[in-house]
Design an enzyme around this catalytic site. Structure first.
Site, mmCIF file in Angstrom:
data_model
loop_
_atom_site.group_PDB
_atom_site.id
_atom_site.type_symbol
_atom_site.label_atom_id
_atom_site.label_comp_id
_atom_site.label_asym_id
_atom_site.label_seq_id
_atom_site.Cartn_x
_atom_site.Cartn_y
_atom_site.Cartn_z
ATOM 1 N N LYS A 10 14.342 6.324 9.097
ATOM 2 C CA LYS A 10 13.513 6.141 10.289
ATOM 3 C C LYS A 10 13.902 4.873 11.072
ATOM 4 C CE LYS A 10 11.646 9.945 9.357
ATOM 5 N NZ LYS A 10 10.731 10.448 8.405
HETATM 6 C C1 LIG Z 1 10.030 11.655 7.790
HETATM 7 C C2 LIG Z 1 8.900 12.414 8.367
HETATM 8 C C3 LIG Z 1 7.682 12.511 7.708
HETATM 9 C C4 LIG Z 1 7.469 12.015 6.301
HETATM 10 O O1 LIG Z 1 7.621 10.665 6.158
HETATM 11 P P1 LIG Z 1 7.583 10.047 4.669
HETATM 12 O O2 LIG Z 1 7.340 8.593 4.916
HETATM 13 O O3 LIG Z 1 8.911 10.332 4.059
HETATM 14 O O4 LIG Z 1 6.480 10.705 3.950
HETATM 15 C C5 LIG Z 1 6.628 13.153 8.332
HETATM 16 N N1 LIG Z 1 6.790 13.690 9.557
HETATM 17 C C6 LIG Z 1 7.958 13.632 10.218
HETATM 18 C C7 LIG Z 1 8.037 14.215 11.574
HETATM 19 C C8 LIG Z 1 9.054 13.015 9.639
HETATM 20 O O5 LIG Z 1 10.232 12.990 10.280
#
Ligand SMILES: *Cc1c(COP(=O)(O)O)cnc(C)c1O
Length: 385
Positions: A188
């Site tokens: 992210k």
């Molecule tokens: C990565 C992601 C998640 C989950 O995030 P985590 O921190 O890994 O639980 C949820 N929604 C979207 C759109 C994502 O890209």
């Protein structure tokens, strides 16, 4: 592997600020490594960064979504609107909270639900709540979708996993949300490795998340071990084990200081991609109506014909790509749970999903790497004329 001279351009590589190693060592030496003072400080730093009233740090965005749904105290089995074009974790959160996902179609120009697709899904399901998602870093119009769903703002959760850096009408994503869920997963824009947060404008809602992120214990162990703390605690609500550690929080605090520069680099890379790619035959680049919004540029998503073959060609040219996302209605478990009829309600998603492709986009992508992606990708498209 094959041509040794040319290394692969990875799809993504996490960036870490120079201050991260020292920050981690300090926590290790402090004698307190789980949820404690660093977590509290990170919550304040992230709240300041967003301009949000309250932030509660948790283990992941997926846990944040489930905690928010549980904190809304909906009747069991409630209908919860969600785009089908989203990450499976968001669908799982609805199911783990004991509710029923209702799939919402997207608008092909933005890759997110429109007021019309939300209204259509609401008309057939009487939703109790809704999750909206800032696909790729495109800030959704939460107020418009909330109205289209016929819901109060206290029943809308923003999946802001792609949200840091995005804004609408000058307001950063999460700055005034009732429930915005962030991810600090490795890929992210603000990577910690693992981690998440809930931002809320509402003190009481934030308190409920805080109380349920660690089993529902009335006091976390850090506060119990502080001078004057007591061994006594109560469990008033059943919570999850979804707390953030001080090790994660210390990384997060260091990472936040570097985030603005990383966002600047992402925008620079996007500008170069746009310059080289917009107008190529067969290519559709969504989310380019940018009036009044700030895109977070989490992903550089395009639509191409013959997508799977292009992915294979790019791979042999040493360029790694990805797809965001395989829609929920194309996955076995959700097909079984939701049924064929529900899975047939998102025709635009079905069409677009076959064409979506995400090109490498991250602050550590070099100018050379970028030009290699552009050259391989334009070659693959031009060959199809
Ligand atoms: C990565 C992601 C998640 C989950 O995030 P985590 O921190 O890994 O639980 C949820 N929604 C979207 C759109 C994502 O890209």
């Amino acid at each position: 592997m094959g041509s040794e001279q040319q290394s692969t351009v990875p799809f993504t590589v996490p960036s870490f600020a120079g201050e991260v190693p020292d920050a981690v060592v300090k926590v290790l030496d402090s004698g307190w490594v789980t949820t404690g003072p660093q977590t509290a400080a990170f919550e304040q730093d992230f709240a300041d960064h967003l301009g949000a009233a309250h932030v509660v740090a948790v283990a992941s965005c997926t846990a944040a979504l489930e905690l928010c749904l549980r904190a809304m105290d909906l009747p069991p089995g409630s209908a919860v609107l969600t785009p089908s074009l989203t990450f499976c974790g968001a669908i799982n959160a609805i199911l783990h909270a004991g509710h029923r996902p209702v799939l919402v179609d997207i608008d092909a120009a933005t890759l997110v639900p429109s007021a019309a697709t939300v209204a259509a899904a609401a008309a057939r399901s009487r939703p109790a709540a809704m999750i909206v998602q800032n696909q790729g870093g495109y800030p959704v119009d939460v107020a418009a979708l909330t109205e289209a769903a016929g819901l109060d703002r206290t029943r809308v959760i923003e999946d802001a996993a792609h949200g840091p850096g995005a804004a609408r009408g000058g307001a950063p994503v999460g700055s005034s949300s009732y429930a915005a869920c962030f991810s600090f997963y490795a890929t992210k824009n603000m990577p910690i490795g693992e981690g998440g947060a809930v931002a809320s404008s509402d003190q009481e809602f934030a308190d409920r998340i805080r109380a349920t992120r660690l089993h529902g214990m009335s006091k976390d162990s850090w506060r119990r071990y502080l001078p004057g703390g007591s061994w006594r605690y109560d469990v008033k609500t059943i919570g999850l084990k979804a707390n953030m550690t001080d090790i994660q929080a210390s990384i997060g605090r260091a990472q936040l200081t570097a985030l603005p520069e990383w966002q600047r680099r992402r925008a620079e890379l996007v500008a170069r991609y746009d310059e080289a790619l917009l107008g190529l035959p067969g290519l559709v680049v969504p989310q380019r109506e940018l009036a009044g919004i700030q895109h977070a540029w989490h992903l550089y998503q395009v639509r191409v014909p013959d997508r799977d073959a292009i992915i294979a060609e790019l791979e042999s040219a040493g360029v790694a790509t990805s797809v965001h996302f395989i829609p929920a209605n194309h996955m076995t478990a959700y097909q079984e749970i939701l049924g064929a009829e529900e899975c047939a309600t998102v025709p635009v998603t079905d069409l677009v999903a076959e064409e979506l492709l995400s090109l490498p986009l991250y602050p550590g992508l070099s100018d050379d790497g970028l030009e290699r992606v552009i050259s391989a990708f334009t070659g693959a498209l031009r060959a199809r004329g």
